[in-house]
Design a protein around this motif. Structure first.
Motif, mmCIF file in Angstrom:
data_model
loop_
_atom_site.group_PDB
_atom_site.id
_atom_site.type_symbol
_atom_site.label_atom_id
_atom_site.label_comp_id
_atom_site.label_asym_id
_atom_site.label_seq_id
_atom_site.Cartn_x
_atom_site.Cartn_y
_atom_site.Cartn_z
ATOM 1 N N LYS A 1 0.806 -1.220 0.000
ATOM 2 C CA LYS A 1 0.000 0.000 0.000
ATOM 3 C C LYS A 1 0.842 1.274 0.000
ATOM 4 N N LYS A 2 1.814 1.361 0.927
ATOM 5 C CA LYS A 2 2.597 2.606 1.006
ATOM 6 C C LYS A 2 3.441 2.817 -0.243
ATOM 7 N N SER A 3 3.946 1.736 -0.792
ATOM 8 C CA SER A 3 4.759 1.826 -2.008
ATOM 9 C C SER A 3 3.888 1.953 -3.249
ATOM 10 N N ASN A 4 2.606 1.684 -3.089
ATOM 11 C CA ASN A 4 1.652 1.647 -4.204
ATOM 12 C C ASN A 4 2.194 0.773 -5.341
ATOM 13 N N ASP B 1 0.664 -3.182 4.618
ATOM 14 C CA ASP B 1 0.877 -1.766 4.924
ATOM 15 C C ASP B 1 2.374 -1.424 4.859
ATOM 16 N N ILE B 2 2.935 -1.579 3.708
ATOM 17 C CA ILE B 2 4.360 -1.286 3.507
ATOM 18 C C ILE B 2 4.475 -0.347 2.320
#
Ligand code: FES
Length: 92
Positions: free
Chosen positions: A8-11, A91-92
């Motif tokens: 998610k954070k790296s999309n 969630d990374i």
């Protein structure tokens, strides 16, 4: 069978064969997850949260030692112990 992992954070979404740990898959795709003990399930430093697709049935003994019941309920796992089996979002 191919499964998708969405970071998610790296999309970033990657497609992999199931059976490897999240840590090794992330490393292979140059996505950094801290792993102070080198992926030996001893430090807890690779803790990540599974947002979708969390599987509470295959939690390892090491994860039970390093994570609280509340963290496990919320989807936290150790990336070095968590074996990819299905589509997930983390969630990374
Ligand atoms: S890298 Fe140390 S517990 Fe996973």
């Amino acid at each position: 069978m191919i499964v998708k992992i969405h970071f998610k954070k790296s999309n970033k979404t990657i497609e992999v064969f199931p059976g490897n740990t999240l840590l090794s898959v992330a490393r292979d795709h140059h996505i950094f997850i801290p792993s102070p003990c080198g992926g030996n399930a001893r430090c807890g430093g690779c803790r990540i949260r599974v947002l979708q697709g969390k599987d509470l049935e295959d939690i390892s003994a090491e994860e039970y030692l390093k994570l609280s019941d509340e963290q496990i309920e919320k989807g936290f796992r150790l990336a070095c112990s968590y074996v990819i089996k299905e589509d997930i979002e983390v969630d990374i």
